[in-house]
Write an enzyme that holds these catalytic residues in place. Structure first.
Site, mmCIF file in Angstrom:
data_model
loop_
_atom_site.group_PDB
_atom_site.id
_atom_site.type_symbol
_atom_site.label_atom_id
_atom_site.label_comp_id
_atom_site.label_asym_id
_atom_site.label_seq_id
_atom_site.Cartn_x
_atom_site.Cartn_y
_atom_site.Cartn_z
ATOM 1 N N PHE A 70 0.751 -1.239 -0.029
ATOM 2 C CA PHE A 70 0.118 -0.156 0.076
ATOM 3 C C PHE A 70 0.858 1.275 0.004
ATOM 4 O O PHE A 70 1.650 1.322 0.830
ATOM 5 C CB PHE A 70 -0.961 -0.063 1.457
ATOM 6 C CG PHE A 70 -2.156 -0.825 0.970
ATOM 7 C CD1 PHE A 70 -3.445 -0.390 0.896
ATOM 8 C CD2 PHE A 70 -1.924 -2.340 1.185
ATOM 9 C CE1 PHE A 70 -4.438 -1.161 0.755
ATOM 10 C CE2 PHE A 70 -3.103 -3.006 0.771
ATOM 11 C CZ PHE A 70 -4.229 -2.657 0.567
ATOM 12 N N ALA A 71 0.760 2.098 -0.980
ATOM 13 C CA ALA A 71 1.316 3.358 -1.162
ATOM 14 C C ALA A 71 0.249 4.578 -1.124
ATOM 15 O O ALA A 71 0.011 4.744 -2.242
ATOM 16 C CB ALA A 71 2.346 3.427 -2.311
ATOM 17 N N VAL A 72 -0.036 5.013 -0.057
ATOM 18 C CA VAL A 72 -1.036 6.133 0.030
ATOM 19 C C VAL A 72 -0.417 7.197 0.405
ATOM 20 O O VAL A 72 0.481 7.259 1.468
ATOM 21 C CB VAL A 72 -2.282 5.393 1.198
ATOM 22 C CG1 VAL A 72 -3.328 6.604 1.157
ATOM 23 C CG2 VAL A 72 -2.867 4.226 0.661
ATOM 24 N N GLY A 73 -0.924 8.286 -0.269
ATOM 25 C CA GLY A 73 -0.324 9.471 0.217
ATOM 26 C C GLY A 73 1.057 9.675 -0.124
ATOM 27 O O GLY A 73 1.578 9.399 -1.218
ATOM 28 N N TYR B 51 3.550 8.223 0.918
ATOM 29 C CA TYR B 51 4.301 6.797 0.960
ATOM 30 C C TYR B 51 4.554 6.327 -0.590
ATOM 31 O O TYR B 51 5.313 5.506 -0.860
ATOM 32 C CB TYR B 51 3.362 5.695 1.591
ATOM 33 C CG TYR B 51 3.748 5.663 3.009
ATOM 34 C CD1 TYR B 51 4.535 4.742 3.600
ATOM 35 C CD2 TYR B 51 3.221 6.502 4.069
ATOM 36 C CE1 TYR B 51 4.870 4.716 5.010
ATOM 37 C CE2 TYR B 51 3.513 6.868 5.422
ATOM 38 C CZ TYR B 51 4.385 5.680 5.981
ATOM 39 O OH TYR B 51 4.502 5.706 7.157
ATOM 40 N N HIS C 200 9.206 -10.287 15.014
ATOM 41 C CA HIS C 200 9.490 -8.979 15.166
ATOM 42 C C HIS C 200 10.746 -8.812 15.920
ATOM 43 O O HIS C 200 11.048 -9.258 16.789
ATOM 44 C CB HIS C 200 8.382 -8.183 15.987
ATOM 45 C CG HIS C 200 8.327 -6.813 16.137
ATOM 46 N ND1 HIS C 200 9.512 -6.145 16.533
ATOM 47 C CD2 HIS C 200 7.374 -5.937 15.552
ATOM 48 C CE1 HIS C 200 8.988 -4.825 16.197
ATOM 49 N NE2 HIS C 200 7.904 -4.688 15.704
ATOM 50 N N GLY D 166 11.978 -6.658 17.591
ATOM 51 C CA GLY D 166 12.077 -5.949 18.884
ATOM 52 C C GLY D 166 11.848 -6.911 20.049
ATOM 53 O O GLY D 166 12.245 -6.441 21.356
ATOM 54 N N TYR D 167 11.408 -8.192 19.648
ATOM 55 C CA TYR D 167 10.936 -9.024 20.851
ATOM 56 C C TYR D 167 11.480 -10.357 20.659
ATOM 57 O O TYR D 167 10.561 -11.285 21.262
ATOM 58 C CB TYR D 167 9.337 -9.036 20.883
ATOM 59 C CG TYR D 167 8.734 -7.540 21.100
ATOM 60 C CD1 TYR D 167 8.887 -6.835 22.120
ATOM 61 C CD2 TYR D 167 8.283 -6.888 19.777
ATOM 62 C CE1 TYR D 167 8.428 -5.437 22.227
ATOM 63 C CE2 TYR D 167 7.831 -5.340 20.001
ATOM 64 C CZ TYR D 167 7.790 -4.849 21.161
ATOM 65 O OH TYR D 167 7.342 -3.494 21.128
ATOM 66 N N GLU E 62 -1.752 -5.739 13.224
ATOM 67 C CA GLU E 62 -0.663 -6.379 13.798
ATOM 68 C C GLU E 62 -1.084 -7.065 15.114
ATOM 69 O O GLU E 62 -0.958 -8.474 15.399
ATOM 70 C CB GLU E 62 0.417 -5.618 14.196
ATOM 71 C CG GLU E 62 1.608 -6.496 14.624
ATOM 72 C CD GLU E 62 3.250 -5.662 14.672
ATOM 73 O OE1 GLU E 62 3.490 -5.466 13.525
ATOM 74 O OE2 GLU E 62 3.253 -5.249 15.471
#
Length: 358
Positions: A122-125, A127, A234, A236-237, A305
């Site tokens: 998704f490339a919205v705005g 992005y 992930h 980070g965890y 998520e």
């Protein structure tokens, strides 16, 4: 006598089938081959959206692991391998790291199966600014020599860059509305992916990855990632975090709720993949569960998520990919990450997100 009756019945049935066959042929009526393999159910996702859920028993599956004769590769060992990380889950699914597979063998096996791979981004705005680097690096590293279609969901079709693609690879652009909050984009991914799989992608792909567009490939991301349902740890965890410290949704009112004392790993929603129908079931689940939350004025702490992690707790992934398969440029690379395959970019959230990153 019984034997005679049975033979008579079988003969009569065969004659009837032949008669019906002639009627169909001469009437010009044809039956699509796929109709013999598909079972469909009509489901109302929203008042204005009707989704047909189909199970296609004839679609692509990981089959026999056949390798062509004469292939040269290093002999595998039963004594040597990664000892610094765990390489199998407690439900006996592979946990994939560099050094746990031979790319020569993996590619030789899976290229014979020739799956059609869909990548949904998704490339919205603003992005859309990340599209060029994602696509160019994907052409260099992502499932090279496989058939790949990049499905780009955007509200700025004119900003989609022209990128040179290799043989068997293409881009398909799908329009979506603009958003006022980045959370709307995140949750909207599940809605539009559900609808588009049903309307288009199901007829064009066998396997589907959901990926975040603000990422760049740096090294091989290959067929070792494929399985009926693959999830990524992930970054980070993944090391020493206790399950009660995972950022699961902890409010019982939410459909994403995971009680204390439960949980395996914490998975990222920035990269995940699987058989097309498995992914359809999963993205539709995340979407419908978020809709149920909205009815009681609650939004899961980490949007889709959170719903993804609850789903994967009770519907185990068949392959777990290490954080090599989604790192972040914000973080230093530790010694157990031998190679970064794809990484999220550093960015100014206040600039690129519609509501300033809040």
């Amino acid at each position: 006598m019984l034997r005679y009756i049975t033979r008579t019945c079988v003969t009569a049935a065969l004659v009837l089938l032949l008669f019906l066959g002639f009627i169909f042929m001469y009437s010009g009526y044809t039956v699509p081959v796929s109709s013999f393999f598909k079972t469909c159910e009509t489901i109302v996702v929203e008042k204005e959206v009707v989704v047909r859920e189909c199970w296609d028993n004839s679609s692509w599956r990981i089959g026999y692991l056949q390798m062509p004769p004469g292939l040269k590769y290093a002999q595998p060992s039963t004594q040597k391998g990664r000892t610094d990380v765990n390489t199998v889950t407690n439900w006996n699914a592979p946990l994939v790291w560099e050094g746990t597979f031979d790319p020569v063998v993996i590619d030789a096996i899976y290229k014979r199966m020739d799956p059609r791979i869909a990548v949904v981004v998704f490339a919205v705005g603003k992005y859309t600014r990340f599209l060029k680097a994602f696509l160019e690096s994907g052409e260099k590293y992502f499932l090279v020599d496989f058939r790949v279609t990049y499905y780009i969901f955007t509200d700025r079709e004119e900003d989609v860059p022209k990128v040179e693609l290799k043989t068997g690879r293409r881009i398909s652009i799908l329009s979506v509305p603009s958003a006022n909050r980045w959370q709307e984009v995140v949750l909207g991914r599940m809605k539009w992916a559900t609808i588009s799989i049903d309307k288009q992608i199901r007829n064009e792909a066998d396997y589907l990855f959901m990926m975040d567009i603000d990422s760049v490939f740096h090294n091989r991301f290959g067929a070792e990632s494929l399985s009926p349902l693959s999830a990524v740890l992930h970054r980070g965890y993944y090391k020493n975090t206790q399950r009660d410290q995972f950022p699961y949704e902890r409010r019982p009112l939410s459909k994403a709720f995971i009680p204390p004392g439960e949980g395996d790993y914490y998975y990222t929603a920035a990269v995940w993949g699987g058989y097309l129908e498995e992914m359809y079931k999963l993205v539709k689940h995340c979407y419908t569960q978020a809709q149920e939350d909205a009815k009681v004025n609650i939004e899961a702490v980490w949007q889709e998520e959170s719903h993804l992690n609850r789903y994967l707790l009770y519907n185990k992934p068949t392959k777990v990919l290490s954080p090599e398969y989604l790192w972040s440029d914000y973080d230093q690379v530790p010694s157990d990450i031998k190679v970064v395959r794809i990484s999220q970019l550093v960015k100014n959230y206040a600039d690129v997100r519609p509501n300033g990153g809040h």
